[in-house]
Motif scaffolding. Sequence first.
Motif, mmCIF file in Angstrom:
data_model
loop_
_atom_site.group_PDB
_atom_site.id
_atom_site.type_symbol
_atom_site.label_atom_id
_atom_site.label_comp_id
_atom_site.label_asym_id
_atom_site.label_seq_id
_atom_site.Cartn_x
_atom_site.Cartn_y
_atom_site.Cartn_z
ATOM 1 N N ALA A 242 -7.260 -36.681 -5.685
ATOM 2 C CA ALA A 242 -8.353 -36.014 -4.964
ATOM 3 C C ALA A 242 -7.810 -34.928 -4.046
ATOM 4 N N CYS A 243 -6.708 -35.210 -3.373
ATOM 5 C CA CYS A 243 -6.098 -34.203 -2.494
ATOM 6 C C CYS A 243 -5.592 -33.008 -3.295
ATOM 7 N N ALA A 244 -4.927 -33.287 -4.415
ATOM 8 C CA ALA A 244 -4.401 -32.199 -5.247
ATOM 9 C C ALA A 244 -5.531 -31.309 -5.746
ATOM 10 N N TRP A 245 -6.654 -31.923 -6.169
ATOM 11 C CA TRP A 245 -7.793 -31.153 -6.669
ATOM 12 C C TRP A 245 -8.436 -30.349 -5.540
ATOM 13 N N ALA A 246 -8.563 -30.962 -4.354
ATOM 14 C CA ALA A 246 -9.156 -30.254 -3.213
ATOM 15 C C ALA A 246 -8.296 -29.058 -2.808
ATOM 16 N N LEU A 247 -6.981 -29.216 -2.848
ATOM 17 C CA LEU A 247 -6.084 -28.096 -2.544
ATOM 18 C C LEU A 247 -6.226 -26.993 -3.579
ATOM 19 N N PHE A 248 -6.339 -27.372 -4.836
ATOM 20 C CA PHE A 248 -6.520 -26.387 -5.901
ATOM 21 C C PHE A 248 -7.818 -25.596 -5.705
ATOM 22 N N LEU A 249 -8.898 -26.314 -5.352
ATOM 23 C CA LEU A 249 -10.178 -25.628 -5.114
ATOM 24 C C LEU A 249 -10.082 -24.695 -3.913
ATOM 25 N N GLY A 250 -9.482 -25.193 -2.832
ATOM 26 C CA GLY A 250 -9.444 -24.404 -1.594
ATOM 27 C C GLY A 250 -8.573 -23.179 -1.679
ATOM 28 N N PHE A 251 -7.408 -23.302 -2.351
ATOM 29 C CA PHE A 251 -6.454 -22.197 -2.383
ATOM 30 C C PHE A 251 -6.622 -21.282 -3.599
ATOM 31 N N VAL A 252 -7.042 -21.845 -4.735
ATOM 32 C CA VAL A 252 -7.052 -21.076 -5.984
ATOM 33 C C VAL A 252 -8.462 -20.690 -6.421
ATOM 34 N N VAL A 253 -9.366 -21.684 -6.480
ATOM 35 C CA VAL A 253 -10.701 -21.429 -7.028
ATOM 36 C C VAL A 253 -11.586 -20.711 -6.021
#
Length: 424
Positions: A242-253
């Motif tokens: 969940a943390c990895a996905w949230a970081l991906f959304l916040g920084f990349v998406v």
Amino acid sequence: MALLLTVFFVLLLISVPVFVALGGASLAYTHFIGNLPDFVVLHRMVGGVDSFPLIAVPFFILAGNLMNSAGITNRIYDFATAAVGWLRGGLGHVNVAGSVIFAGMSGTAVADAGGLGTIEIKAMRDHGYPVEFAVGITAASSTIGPIIPPSLPMVIFGVMANVSIGQLFAAGFIPGLMMALCMMIYVTWYAHRHSIGRDARFRWGVLGRSFVRAVPALMTPVIIIGGMGTGAFTPTEGAIAACAWALFLGFVVYRTLSLRRFYQISLNTIETTASVLVIVAAASLFGWVLTVTQVTAQFTALLLTITDDPLMLLLIINIIILIVGCFMETIAAISILVPIFMPSVLAVGIDPVQFGVVMVLNLMIGLITPPVGMVLFVLSRVANLSIERTVKAAFPFLVPLLFVLVLISAIPGLTLYLPTLWYR
């Protein structure tokens, strides 16, 4: 026993932090009565947090903080508005639906109230809803967060009671959806009684566009729950995912996170995690002392002299937990009460998974009751409303929550169906 309990309650009454009260009372026993070396205290406290499932605690907290800071809450709210805003009392239903979606990401009621609550209360005010109704439904719907997985309180319960966290997560689905349904029924009744109309038209195009914008955010509960349900990873690994996905959304998406903001989020996570784990450590020590002094055995014998009927015993325990929840923070209450109640629960054949959901829902109700309801204080600040008016606003919504509590206490299948289907 008298020294232990007296020191504990005196320290609580003078507003000493809970972990100090737990540790101080235990130290008083081990030093003056138990004649044990003081290092036993440290050994038991360290042993209490030396648990692999507890690694999930900081990651679920971090995931919730990242979701609130990455612009995800706005997309969830827009999608919920397009999906249910066309019903009578539309934004009330949106409030509940948004909390159900966010529950699959955050795992805490306070994160829900502080994140979505800010958006929901402002929108309802702007559409002419009474501020008390907006605050009340926001407070009540936030309690869904720790019932639908992932759930921080269920992680703590699983560790303290030695119960499968995966089964606890699965057991929360049906009760969580029941809570949402009961609240939406109440919103519908309120809307008809006060002639509140719809806040949006149902349009497939709007629903489709809002869904596309929200898809990355909606994938978070799919990743967490789907991964655990298929056995791809454990609840602890799910928290990391969940943390990895949230970081991906916040920084990349979405590109709504910066390194500076991430640094602040990390500090907040560390602070919250430390406060949770120090309570768990102190409560583990306190629970060990209760066992050594035979308090748990005597309390079990006392309860069993009153009744050995599972339903009646669960009713008595429910009343006790409801009272405790009004005065004590959730994690502390779970850490203290689990060692006391579990022997009685197991003795009469109550499934510990069912009891875990019952206890967590009990304590979630405590979050919207005075004098120590954390959600009330959060929403009081968010809505700029006095705590007295906030309490009054939340009071009617206790009815649907208590109704669900009675149902899951009386009908074990409501909580045990999915764990039996998936894990047993």
